[in-house]
Scaffold this motif. Structure first.
Motif, PDB file in Angstrom:
ATOM      1  N   LEU A   3     -52.366 112.557 -28.394  1.00 15.63           N
ATOM      2  CA  LEU A   3     -52.332 111.235 -27.837  1.00 15.63           C
ATOM      3  C   LEU A   3     -51.496 111.343 -26.739  1.00 15.63           C
ATOM      4  CD1 LEU A   3     -52.082 109.208 -31.272  1.00 15.63           C
ATOM      5  CD2 LEU A   3     -54.193 109.163 -29.553  1.00 15.63           C
ATOM      6  N   ILE A   4     -50.468 111.930 -26.790  1.00 23.16           N
ATOM      7  CA  ILE A   4     -49.485 111.826 -25.735  1.00 23.16           C
ATOM      8  C   ILE A   4     -49.949 112.533 -24.533  1.00 23.16           C
ATOM      9  CG2 ILE A   4     -47.028 112.829 -24.971  1.00 23.16           C
ATOM     10  CD1 ILE A   4     -45.975 112.566 -27.621  1.00 23.16           C
ATOM     11  N   LEU A   5     -50.718 113.983 -24.544  1.00 20.05           N
ATOM     12  CA  LEU A   5     -51.091 114.617 -23.715  1.00 20.05           C
ATOM     13  C   LEU A   5     -52.319 113.933 -22.976  1.00 20.05           C
ATOM     14  CD1 LEU A   5     -51.604 117.309 -22.114  1.00 20.05           C
ATOM     15  CD2 LEU A   5     -53.243 117.940 -24.049  1.00 20.05           C
ATOM     16  N   PHE A   6     -53.060 113.552 -23.634  1.00 20.74           N
ATOM     17  CA  PHE A   6     -54.366 112.946 -23.037  1.00 20.74           C
ATOM     18  C   PHE A   6     -54.279 111.165 -22.753  1.00 20.74           C
ATOM     19  CE2 PHE A   6     -56.179 116.195 -25.643  1.00 20.74           C
ATOM     20  CZ  PHE A   6     -56.851 116.948 -24.487  1.00 20.74           C
ATOM     21  N   GLY A   7     -53.240 110.470 -23.530  1.00 17.90           N
ATOM     22  CA  GLY A   7     -53.004 109.220 -23.079  1.00 17.90           C
ATOM     23  C   GLY A   7     -51.953 109.196 -22.079  1.00 17.90           C
ATOM     24  N   GLY A   8     -51.075 110.391 -21.806  1.00 17.71           N
ATOM     25  CA  GLY A   8     -50.083 110.180 -20.658  1.00 17.71           C
ATOM     26  C   GLY A   8     -50.610 110.567 -19.307  1.00 17.71           C
ATOM     27  N   VAL A   9     -51.838 110.653 -18.974  1.00 17.22           N
ATOM     28  CA  VAL A   9     -52.457 111.255 -17.726  1.00 17.22           C
ATOM     29  C   VAL A   9     -51.771 110.434 -16.757  1.00 17.22           C
ATOM     30  CG1 VAL A   9     -54.511 111.477 -16.427  1.00 17.22           C
ATOM     31  CG2 VAL A   9     -54.599 111.783 -18.758  1.00 17.22           C
ATOM     32  N   TYR A  10     -51.581 109.238 -16.422  1.00 16.86           N
ATOM     33  CA  TYR A  10     -50.905 108.547 -15.579  1.00 16.86           C
ATOM     34  C   TYR A  10     -49.680 108.979 -15.085  1.00 16.86           C
ATOM     35  CZ  TYR A  10     -49.518 104.587 -12.614  1.00 16.86           C
ATOM     36  OH  TYR A  10     -48.624 103.856 -11.724  1.00 16.86           O
ATOM     37  N   TRP A  11     -48.670 109.366 -16.175  1.00 18.34           N
ATOM     38  CA  TRP A  11     -47.532 109.548 -16.035  1.00 18.34           C
ATOM     39  C   TRP A  11     -47.131 111.071 -16.033  1.00 18.34           C
ATOM     40  CZ3 TRP A  11     -49.225 106.074 -19.650  1.00 18.34           C
ATOM     41  CH2 TRP A  11     -48.921 104.836 -19.433  1.00 18.34           C
ATOM     42  N   SER A  12     -48.048 111.870 -16.170  1.00 16.46           N
ATOM     43  CA  SER A  12     -47.857 113.355 -16.196  1.00 16.46           C
ATOM     44  C   SER A  12     -48.551 114.079 -15.145  1.00 16.46           C
ATOM     45  CB  SER A  12     -48.601 114.115 -17.716  1.00 16.46           C
ATOM     46  OG  SER A  12     -49.782 114.082 -17.406  1.00 16.46           O
ATOM     47  N   LYS A  13     -48.707 115.176 -15.025  1.00 17.94           N
ATOM     48  CA  LYS A  13     -49.394 116.031 -14.017  1.00 17.94           C
ATOM     49  C   LYS A  13     -50.850 116.638 -14.578  1.00 17.94           C
ATOM     50  CE  LYS A  13     -45.381 117.928 -11.612  1.00 17.94           C
ATOM     51  NZ  LYS A  13     -44.709 119.255 -10.988  1.00 17.94           N
ATOM     52  N   PHE A  14     -51.445 115.965 -15.376  1.00 21.86           N
ATOM     53  CA  PHE A  14     -52.787 116.167 -15.931  1.00 21.86           C
ATOM     54  C   PHE A  14     -53.659 116.007 -14.735  1.00 21.86           C
ATOM     55  CE2 PHE A  14     -56.458 116.155 -18.138  1.00 21.86           C
ATOM     56  CZ  PHE A  14     -56.238 116.589 -19.672  1.00 21.86           C
ATOM     57  N   ALA A  15     -53.507 114.767 -14.114  1.00 25.29           N
ATOM     58  CA  ALA A  15     -54.735 114.715 -12.958  1.00 25.29           C
ATOM     59  C   ALA A  15     -54.502 115.535 -12.088  1.00 25.29           C
ATOM     60  CB  ALA A  15     -54.557 113.386 -12.434  1.00 25.29           C
ATOM     61  N   HIS A  16     -53.517 116.358 -11.737  1.00 25.91           N
ATOM     62  CA  HIS A  16     -53.464 117.415 -10.862  1.00 25.91           C
ATOM     63  C   HIS A  16     -54.602 118.486 -11.018  1.00 25.91           C
ATOM     64  CE1 HIS A  16     -49.408 116.531  -9.204  1.00 25.91           C
ATOM     65  NE2 HIS A  16     -49.622 115.328  -9.439  1.00 25.91           N
ATOM     66  N   MET A  17     -54.960 118.785 -12.002  1.00 18.01           N
ATOM     67  CA  MET A  17     -56.135 119.669 -12.465  1.00 18.01           C
ATOM     68  C   MET A  17     -57.174 119.077 -11.723  1.00 18.01           C
ATOM     69  SD  MET A  17     -55.616 120.817 -16.465  1.00 18.01           S
ATOM     70  CE  MET A  17     -56.166 119.144 -17.023  1.00 18.01           C
ATOM     71  N   PHE A  18     -57.475 118.080 -11.367  1.00 20.92           N
ATOM     72  CA  PHE A  18     -58.729 117.397 -10.626  1.00 20.92           C
ATOM     73  C   PHE A  18     -58.383 117.463  -9.130  1.00 20.92           C
ATOM     74  CE2 PHE A  18     -58.504 115.169 -14.766  1.00 20.92           C
ATOM     75  CZ  PHE A  18     -59.446 115.910 -15.403  1.00 20.92           C
ATOM     76  N   TYR A  19     -57.069 117.310  -8.885  1.00 24.29           N
ATOM     77  CA  TYR A  19     -56.753 117.085  -7.298  1.00 24.29           C
ATOM     78  C   TYR A  19     -56.669 118.543  -6.657  1.00 24.29           C
ATOM     79  CZ  TYR A  19     -55.483 112.454  -8.719  1.00 24.29           C
ATOM     80  OH  TYR A  19     -55.425 111.142  -9.260  1.00 24.29           O
ATOM     81  N   LYS A  20     -56.073 119.527  -7.345  1.00 23.25           N
ATOM     82  CA  LYS A  20     -55.681 120.601  -6.792  1.00 23.25           C
ATOM     83  C   LYS A  20     -56.800 121.706  -6.319  1.00 23.25           C
ATOM     84  CE  LYS A  20     -52.127 123.054  -7.513  1.00 23.25           C
ATOM     85  NZ  LYS A  20     -51.192 123.860  -8.316  1.00 23.25           N
ATOM     86  N   PRO A  21     -58.081 121.645  -6.983  1.00 27.68           N
ATOM     87  CA  PRO A  21     -59.009 122.467  -6.579  1.00 27.68           C
ATOM     88  C   PRO A  21     -59.662 121.657  -5.476  1.00 27.68           C
ATOM     89  CG  PRO A  21     -59.325 122.052  -8.944  1.00 27.68           C
ATOM     90  CD  PRO A  21     -58.241 121.438  -8.513  1.00 27.68           C
ATOM     91  N   GLY A  22     -59.853 120.448  -5.314  1.00 28.31           N
ATOM     92  CA  GLY A  22     -60.299 119.972  -4.042  1.00 28.31           C
ATOM     93  C   GLY A  22     -59.447 119.998  -2.764  1.00 28.31           C
TER      94      GLY A  22
END
Length: 266
Positions: A208-227
């Motif tokens: 829940l913390i991992l997937f629910g904390g996307v906005y506050w973590s670097k999770f979204a970077h996995m989508f940005y960095k390849p682009g």
């Protein structure tokens, strides 16, 4: 332990639909968190505006074949093997963690959606993939966290110093660690003991913390960095270089101080 599908055993007491709904909820949280991150931080808007601006200063028009070649090379090197980190421990740790996480997540989804019914037998490849993926994630993640982080390796901060940016890696490590602990205690057949239930609860909370904390973590970077990596290499190929000047045609002069220690500052 490594040959058992922990979700199939859990499904004996919890309806499969709840397990599947939880996975769908996690995917939904990732999508929502990423969209909120995009809207609030305007990363994608900046990315496209920068690409449009750089295109105006391009010195060469890339053909479709050249673009495909650049993209394929970027995927094979910068993305698939994190080449931007160079050769060394940091790159190995990232590759272990990245591919371990991919195996862990894929195996989780397959076992939950395909092999939680009482009349289905889970092929051993999926539990093995799940456990091996979790172990790889732990090895790469703890190696990075304890020894290779910039603020630990280069800035002499203690490994237990935690900031908001660490949310992603810590939650990911918690998922893999508690998942393995839950699987192990579950395989001991402790009947009504509390052990496996505690680790299952911790596993759920960490997800829940991992997937629910996307906005506050670097999770979204996995989508940005390849682009960003693809855009960078395309910009170098067409000569626009993201509006940066070309490398200076002169020898590198760092002074004698560069010889005092092996460079490790990022």
């Amino acid at each position: 332990m490594i040959l058992n599908n922990p979700f199939a055993i859990l499904a004996e007491s919890v309806p499969s639909i709840l397990l599947q709904s939880f996975v769908i909820l996690m995917v939904g949280l990732v999508i929502i968190g990423t969209l909120v991150d995009i809207i609030h931080k305007k990363n994608v808007k900046y990315f496209f505006n920068n690409a449009k601006k750089a295109k105006l200063s391009a010195t060469k028009e890339l053909s479709a074949g050249e673009k495909i070649t650049v993209i394929a090379k970027t995927v094979a090197t910068d993305i698939a093997t994190t080449a931007e980190l160079g050769a060394g421990k940091r790159r190995i740790a990232h590759v272990l963690g990245m591919y371990g996480t991919i195996l862990f997540w894929i195996a989780s989804a397959v076992m939950i959606f395909c092999y939680t019914s009482s009349d289905q037998i889970t092929p051993t490849v999926w539990p093995i993939m799940w456990h091996v993926g979790a172990i790889m994630t732990c090895v790469g993640g703890y190696w990075f966290w304890l020894f290779l982080r910039v603020d630990v390796l280069a800035e002499a901060y203690p490994w237990y110093r935690i900031i908001k940016a660490d949310l992603f890696v810590l939650a990911l490590l918690a998922c893999a660690t508690f998942g393995l602990a839950w699987s192990y205690t579950q395989s001991l057949n402790l009947e009504n003991r509390w052990d496996d239930k505690v680790f299952l609860t911790l596993y759920i909370v960490s997800n829940l913390i991992l997937f629910g904390g996307v906005y506050w973590s670097k999770f979204a970077h996995m989508f940005y960095k390849p682009g960003a990596a693809i855009q960078k290499n395309l910009a170098e190929a067409d000569g626009s270089r993201d509006n940066l000047p070309p490398p200076a045609d002169a020898p590198e002069q760092f002074g004698l101080g560069i010889k005092r220690e092996t460079p490790k500052h990022y």
